[in-house]
Design a protein around this motif. Structure first.
Motif, PDB file in Angstrom:
ATOM      1  N   ASN A  25       0.803  -1.216   0.000  1.00  0.00           N
ATOM      2  CA  ASN A  25       0.000   0.000   0.000  1.00  0.00           C
ATOM      3  C   ASN A  25       0.838   1.269   0.000  1.00  0.00           C
ATOM      4  O   ASN A  25       0.302   2.360   0.189  1.00  0.00           O
ATOM      5  CB  ASN A  25      -0.928  -0.013   1.215  1.00  0.00           C
ATOM      6  N   TYR A  62     -11.752  -0.477  -3.170  1.00  0.00           N
ATOM      7  CA  TYR A  62     -11.066  -0.379  -4.456  1.00  0.00           C
ATOM      8  C   TYR A  62     -12.028  -0.545  -5.620  1.00  0.00           C
ATOM      9  O   TYR A  62     -11.676  -1.074  -6.661  1.00  0.00           O
ATOM     10  CB  TYR A  62      -9.933  -1.396  -4.554  1.00  0.00           C
ATOM     11  N   THR A  96      -6.371   5.407 -15.051  1.00  0.00           N
ATOM     12  CA  THR A  96      -6.405   5.945 -13.695  1.00  0.00           C
ATOM     13  C   THR A  96      -6.687   4.838 -12.687  1.00  0.00           C
ATOM     14  O   THR A  96      -6.016   4.729 -11.662  1.00  0.00           O
ATOM     15  CB  THR A  96      -7.505   7.021 -13.590  1.00  0.00           C
ATOM     16  N   HIS A 100      -4.030   2.715  -9.627  1.00  0.00           N
ATOM     17  CA  HIS A 100      -4.271   2.675  -8.184  1.00  0.00           C
ATOM     18  C   HIS A 100      -4.931   1.379  -7.726  1.00  0.00           C
ATOM     19  O   HIS A 100      -5.429   1.302  -6.610  1.00  0.00           O
ATOM     20  CB  HIS A 100      -5.129   3.864  -7.766  1.00  0.00           C
ATOM     21  N   TYR A 102      -7.696   0.130  -8.688  1.00  0.00           N
ATOM     22  CA  TYR A 102      -9.149   0.222  -8.615  1.00  0.00           C
ATOM     23  C   TYR A 102      -9.820  -0.462  -9.806  1.00  0.00           C
ATOM     24  O   TYR A 102      -9.192  -0.685 -10.842  1.00  0.00           O
ATOM     25  CB  TYR A 102      -9.575   1.690  -8.577  1.00  0.00           C
ATOM     26  N   GLU A 313     -10.333   9.869 -10.980  1.00  0.00           N
ATOM     27  CA  GLU A 313      -9.252  10.536 -10.256  1.00  0.00           C
ATOM     28  C   GLU A 313      -9.779  11.190  -8.980  1.00  0.00           C
ATOM     29  O   GLU A 313      -9.191  11.055  -7.902  1.00  0.00           O
ATOM     30  CB  GLU A 313      -8.637  11.594 -11.183  1.00  0.00           C
ATOM     31  N   ILE A 316     -10.929   8.425  -6.410  1.00  0.00           N
ATOM     32  CA  ILE A 316      -9.792   7.713  -5.832  1.00  0.00           C
ATOM     33  C   ILE A 316      -9.035   8.640  -4.888  1.00  0.00           C
ATOM     34  O   ILE A 316      -8.595   8.231  -3.809  1.00  0.00           O
ATOM     35  CB  ILE A 316      -8.869   7.179  -6.959  1.00  0.00           C
ATOM     36  N   ARG A 320      -8.404   7.727  -1.091  1.00  0.00           N
ATOM     37  CA  ARG A 320      -7.039   7.497  -0.618  1.00  0.00           C
ATOM     38  C   ARG A 320      -6.645   8.429   0.506  1.00  0.00           C
ATOM     39  O   ARG A 320      -6.160   8.010   1.547  1.00  0.00           O
ATOM     40  CB  ARG A 320      -6.047   7.681  -1.762  1.00  0.00           C
TER      41      ARG A 320
END
Lengths: 345, 345
Positions: A25, A62, A96, A100, A102, A313, A316, A320
């Motif tokens: 992570n 996610y 994107t 990450h 996702y 974006e 997330i 995050r």
DNA sequence: CCATTGTTTGACAACGTTGTCAACGGTCGT
DNA sequence: ACGACCGTTGACAACGTTGTCAAACAATGG
């Protein structure tokens, strides 16, 4: 060959499970040495964390959910088939999301349905997404947006300004309509017809206003007779085009509020023996088919994939870091000029 | 307002957690009485099981993954934009999935990429889907199918026969091409051109074979000069159409291997001053735009949404009961007749 | 009437990850 | 040299569900 869990990686690297989790992570406070050992073990074993377990253990899932309505859209195709949005959104958000870890899952829900709230809540309960993306016409549903906000689900509304209620990722329909109209004026057109969209969509009014703006700015009087109603369907486009083109003082150019009605206009024009040099047609949405019509249709491109990328974006980011970004995100449109608009003869 | 878990339902109904689980999953051996009590509590609380927890506790994930390639498709639109499949698949599989609490998630992976295996394995590890649906050209990748089978992931291959390696859900391209050709012959056409598709797709050969079948069956000699190569792009369609239509003994009808090349053909014909009564055009895929061309394009409809529904049904069936179904599932195509095919004058 | 079998129900562990918290060791300031 | 602090690491519980197994009870057959 069998399943690789975080425990296997931990053993291989000779560290605690939690340390592997930290490395995966990108959490701070891990020494370079352990980081390398863990990464090596991860690569070697081909470890990829399970989304389900991540969701169980932590606070994130996610997962982003996009809520679409396949029936009530501006730019769907005749008889309800085909809607470009999902494909473009997926493509736009892919990078994107991938970066990450996702995923984006699409849910089809009809906007009118009485148990919309129940359905959406069921989706939230089952999937527990880290954010939700609403496409038109859902994005206009303020009650829905507020319900989601109340449940602490970050929301992006596509195609409309956020105005403080969730994020808004959109283009300036009014400016786009004005630019399209100006394009026609610059080509020498003075009598410009307009085929309106369904009043159910905010964009319809925006587009009409933009049309009016450009005419006014060019000192061209607005002739109400050149504005025909439509509802984004091919059929309504046919009716509107017939009304406009059968006039003795028919327009030399028509701005249609979406591609489908523009194609209908070409259809009618062809039937009436009016060919492109004598009539220019321009429209909205730049759906895939328009570049294949004869002639290719000049159209305003809505930046769907860019909007989706921005939406991902934003969501997330919130998920995050918890940081909150500005509410409104205006994206530029594009005027794709093709053969259907020519200088007036 | 806060999260409702199975425990809350169990308490409200005064039963054990496991009993609620049983009711939710329709397992046998639960008395009517308890069943009702549980269902009442479920409705009252609005309980919906968490997919993530289900995946953690049990063997199923209630997730199907569809692997798409957005670049290399038969019926994508010019310059890579737009692909009808994802939208149609989602729509087609929705009801089936909803009925069983499943979801369908789309993944975009490029077929050519060197690390395709790694990417797919990563998807499997992260998502642990109960089944995977391959669309062309992935569905032709036998190595991929075998890898998935080795990992015990049920596979449906769309657009190709299964032949015992995973499920195959497909239509008969050869028969469809034959029927399309026959349609032209029935309209009185004798000189029928053919624009081939990229040899990368099995369907291309099938379509050519079907074309040949119909000609042969009607005792029309096959003229090699009337077969032009293509690769499914608009540009290749232009080249092919120019070659065919500039001949002194040009065909009165053309069968194009996909819509895009057919539209290109209409484009070229229009430029050469050849109008529809003098040239009929028919094609494959029935993508959304074709009904909006002028004239509307007669096309063979590929039953994408039906195929997706069948695919979901098969995978959910295997996942639920473990029972294995027949490998091959042939679905009927449809010939959508529009204005581009007319009786020869 | 008892042994056997089957049906219904629940207690408990397990799934793979992250959150929490404590332990450890080193550095800094005094 | 000592205490306070910070960076690093790990042990352990928790997340919400299903699988496993055993207990309680009912039905069946001799």
């Amino acid at each position: 060959m069998t399943k690789v869990t975080i425990r296997h990686v931990a053993e291989a690297a000779g560290v605690a499970v939690k340390t592997v989790s930290r490395v995966m992570n990108g959490e701070p406070n891990v020494t370079r040495d352990l980081q390398d050992r863990v990464m090596k073990a991860v690569d070697q074993l081909g470890y990829v964390p399970s989304m389900a377990a991540r969701r169980m253990g932590g606070r994130r899932s996610y997962l982003l959910v996009a809520l679409n309505d396949r029936q009530n859209t501006i730019n769907n195709w005749r008889s309800g088939r085909g809607n470009d949005w999902i494909d473009q959104m997926l493509h736009g958000a892919m990078l994107t999301c991938e970066a990450h870890g996702y995923r984006m899952l699409f849910e089809l829900v009809q906007a009118g349905s009485e148990d919309l709230d129940r359905k959406v809540v069921a989706i939230l309960s089952a999937l527990q997404p880290d954010g939700i993306i609403l496409t038109p016409p859902h994005s206009q549903n303020l009650a829905l947006v507020e319900m989601l906000t109340r449940r602490n689900v970050p929301v992006v509304r596509m195609g409309v300004p956020g105005k403080g209620v969730g994020f808004g990722v959109f283009m300036d329909d009014r400016a786009a309509a004005a630019e399209a109209t100006r394009h026609l004026i610059d080509l020498g057109h003075q009598r410009i017809g307009f085929i309106a969209g369904s009043p159910r969509f905010e964009a319809s009014r925006q587009r009409l206003d933009g049309y009016a703006d450009a005419l006014h700015q060019a000192d061209i009087g607005m002739d109400e007779a050149l504005i025909a109603p439509g509802d984004f369907t091919f059929e309504s486009g046919v009716t509107a085009a017939e009304a406009l083109l059968s006039r003795s003082d028919r327009p030399t150019a028509i701005l249609a509020s979406n591609d489908e009605m523009a194609l209908a206009t070409l259809h009618v024009a062809s039937r009436l023996g009016i060919r492109v040099p004598d009539l220019s047609v321009i429209s909205f949405d730049d759906t895939p088919g328009v570049r294949l019509s004869v002639p290719g249709l000049t159209s305003v491109r809505q930046p769907i994939s860019e909007m989706a990328a921005k939406a991902a974006e934003l969501l997330i980011g919130v998920s995050r870091t918890g940081e909150t970004a500005p509410s409104d995100h205006l994206l530029p449109f594009g005027l794709e000029v093709r053969g259907s608009t020519t200088r007036v003869t």
